[in-house]
Enzyme design. Structure first.
Site, PDB file in Angstrom:
ATOM      1  N   ASP A 239      50.560  45.388  47.564  1.00 43.31           N
ATOM      2  CA  ASP A 239      49.333  44.820  48.016  1.00 43.31           C
ATOM      3  C   ASP A 239      47.937  45.596  47.314  1.00 43.31           C
ATOM      4  OD1 ASP A 239      50.572  42.808  49.248  1.00 43.31           O
ATOM      5  OD2 ASP A 239      50.096  43.839  51.264  1.00 43.31           O
ATOM      6  N   HIS A 262      43.941  44.795  52.753  1.00 39.78           N
ATOM      7  CA  HIS A 262      43.113  43.997  51.766  1.00 39.78           C
ATOM      8  C   HIS A 262      41.819  44.183  51.778  1.00 39.78           C
ATOM      9  CE1 HIS A 262      46.844  42.060  50.715  1.00 39.78           C
ATOM     10  NE2 HIS A 262      46.888  41.623  51.830  1.00 39.78           N
TER      11      HIS A 262
END
Length: 308
Positions: A239, A262
């Site tokens: 990620d 994120h």
């Protein structure tokens, strides 16, 4: 260090469902000219560049564009595959608002891109080289960039659930390492969160086919178990790679994070790019036949994608 930009050798297509929307989606990946970068072409004619300046949301995934209009969600696994394999330029046609989740990792993207082939272009590749430490804190979480001769990720996570606990993945990154150690790590979630997410309109396409699901007692619900003993930390690294691929150029340095996600990844990248004294733009150039690429500092043009 590669001195030339790259693109795909031929067009390749992937289809699946969006993990949050649950809707079918098809993406066509096309070769693109040097200095194009990664560009999404939406059904309504909108073009969205894969840059941190285009990030519109980071709640459960990374979204490019505005949720109220044209956007492409859950781009992190796709972007990680492009970064991990060293693909600089690609034009992506997408007929939905979310990238397909596939098996929850970047493995299918890697397979598709390698099937298409990777072609070297004539233009020199530029990098963002970290020249001083930059750090951002958010409660108990933090992320930082450190100068480093190479591209390195050190990602540490810490969950109360006994199946995960505190684990870290630390490695220099190149295509071989990415394929072997990171690309197959799947997204994960907790059984206790499923009904809440469904009620909120998220994870409608999530299943044991594309997610590692952890029970409250720490048991892995998936029959096949884990692909790596520390698959959770490796997926968080995947990620992070996808989120940092939105810099507009590859970076040379070490990215470190603790309990990140994120939102923190995007904030750290913005923090780095907002401080012109923290990085420099360098170009890989091969001066003599047979010598490895050398990095030469260059002046970044005002329109460069990494200028926020």
């Amino acid at each position: 260090m590669h001195d030339r930009q790259t693109t795909l050798r031929s067009r390749v297509t992937l289809s699946g469902v969006g993990v949050h929307s649950g809707r079918p989606v098809t993406m066509h990946f096309n070769p693109a000219d040097a200095d194009t970068g990664v560009v999404f072409h939406c059904n309504d004619g909108t073009e969205i560049r894969a840059l941190v300046s285009e990030v519109g949301a980071t709640d459960l995934c990374t979204v490019l564009g505005k949720l109220s209009s044209s956007h492409v969600a859950t781009v992190e696994h796709l972007m990680a595959a492009l970064l991990g394999l060293g693909i600089d330029n690609v034009a992506i046609e997408v007929d939905g608002t979310e990238a397909p989740i596939l098996d929850g990792s970047a493995a299918a993207f890697v397979e598709a891109f390698e099937q298409a082939g990777i072609e070297q272009l004539s233009a020199h590749r530029r990098y963002i080289r970290v020249v001083k430490p930059v750090r951002i804190d958010s409660g108990a979480s933090w992320a930082e960039f450190q100068p480093y001769d190479g591209t390195r990720f050190e990602v540490e996570i810490d969950f109360e659930n006994p199946a995960i606990g505190r684990q870290a993945f630390k490695s220099d990154i190149d295509p071989k390492v990415f394929r072997r150690d990171i690309a197959r790590a799947r997204t994960f979630g907790f059984m206790r969160d499923v009904e809440r997410l469904w009620a909120a309109g998220y994870a409608l396409g999530s299943s044991l086919e594309n997610s590692v699901v952890v029970g409250d007692d720490g048991a892995i619900i998936n029959m096949e178990g884990l692909r790596y003993p520390d698959e959770f930390a490796r997926h968080k690294t995947l990620d992070a790679m996808g989120d940092l691929a939105l810099a507009g150029a590859r970076f040379i340095g070490c990215f470190r994070s603790y309990r990140g996600g994120h939102k923190l990844n995007a904030a750290a990248l913005r923090h780095l790019l907002s401080d012109s004294s923290a990085f420099e733009i360098v170009e890989a150039t091969r001066r003599e036949r047979g010598r490895s690429a050398e990095l030469i500092a260059v002046n970044a043009p005002a329109y460069a994608p990494w200028v926020l």
